[in-house]
Motif scaffolding. Structure first.
Motif, PDB file in Angstrom:
ATOM      1  N   GLN A   1      80.799  84.151  81.965  1.00 17.28           N
ATOM      2  CA  GLN A   1      81.949  83.403  82.472  1.00 17.28           C
ATOM      3  C   GLN A   1      81.542  82.710  83.767  1.00 17.28           C
ATOM      4  N   GLU A   2      82.130  81.554  84.001  1.00 15.83           N
ATOM      5  CA  GLU A   2      81.846  80.857  85.250  1.00 15.83           C
ATOM      6  C   GLU A   2      82.480  81.604  86.424  1.00 15.83           C
ATOM      7  N   ASP A   3      81.802  81.562  87.564  1.00 15.24           N
ATOM      8  CA  ASP A   3      82.368  82.111  88.796  1.00 15.24           C
ATOM      9  C   ASP A   3      81.803  81.306  89.966  1.00 15.24           C
ATOM     10  N   ALA A   4      81.893  81.850  91.165  1.00 12.91           N
ATOM     11  CA  ALA A   4      81.462  81.092  92.339  1.00 12.91           C
ATOM     12  C   ALA A   4      79.964  80.790  92.317  1.00 12.91           C
ATOM     13  N   ARG A   5      79.177  81.621  91.645  1.00 14.27           N
ATOM     14  CA  ARG A   5      77.729  81.435  91.629  1.00 14.27           C
ATOM     15  C   ARG A   5      77.189  80.889  90.307  1.00 14.27           C
ATOM     16  N   ARG A   6      78.006  80.908  89.260  1.00 10.21           N
ATOM     17  CA  ARG A   6      77.538  80.464  87.942  1.00 10.21           C
ATOM     18  C   ARG A   6      78.402  79.319  87.457  1.00 10.21           C
ATOM     19  N   GLN A   7      77.755  78.193  87.165  1.00 12.53           N
ATOM     20  CA  GLN A   7      78.476  77.024  86.673  1.00 12.53           C
ATOM     21  C   GLN A   7      77.870  76.578  85.355  1.00 12.53           C
ATOM     22  N   ILE A   8      78.729  76.266  84.397  1.00 13.18           N
ATOM     23  CA  ILE A   8      78.299  75.724  83.120  1.00 13.18           C
ATOM     24  C   ILE A   8      78.599  74.235  83.148  1.00 13.18           C
ATOM     25  N   LEU A   9      77.556  73.430  82.948  1.00  9.54           N
ATOM     26  CA  LEU A   9      77.660  71.984  83.119  1.00  9.54           C
ATOM     27  C   LEU A   9      77.439  71.272  81.790  1.00  9.54           C
TER      28      LEU A   9
END
Length: 107
Positions: free
Chosen positions: A59-67
């Motif tokens: 899941q996306e969070d403050a440190r992980r982004q799905i682009l």
């Protein structure tokens, strides 16, 4: 037939270390750095792509982004806990998982 896939990795400020052992590429990341993983799915246009780490949906969070509809997974402030096996899978494609890459974090 043959099926080849490649992963492109960008670690800001540090050259990436990539070692090929078996079929799963190993990517070396530096703690505190940034890591960009690309899912080499060939479908055009790209379907929705899911990312998994050690078999669990990310899941996306403050440190992980799905682009780009899942084509890229970007990790900020990489930590030792981010290490492990990552896989991406087009949700419209049958089967279990798609291409995999193992991330090792040093630092």
């Amino acid at each position: 037939g043959e099926d080849s896939r490649s992963f492109h990795v960008s670690i800001q400020g540090t050259p990436p270390g990539i070692a090929s052992t078996g079929e799963i590429p190993i990517i070396t990341a530096v703690a505190g750095g940034q890591l960009l993983l690309e899912c080499p799915e060939g479908a055009e246009p790209h379907p929705n792509i899911e990312w998994h780490r050690e078999g669990s949906l990310l899941q996306e969070d403050a440190r992980r982004q799905i682009l780009a509809q899942g084509r890229f997974l970007q990790l900020h402030a990489v930590a030792a806990a981010d290490g492990g096996e990552y896989s991406c899978r087009a949700t419209s494609a049958p089967g279990d998982t798609g291409p995999r890459v193992r991330v090792q974090v040093h630092g």
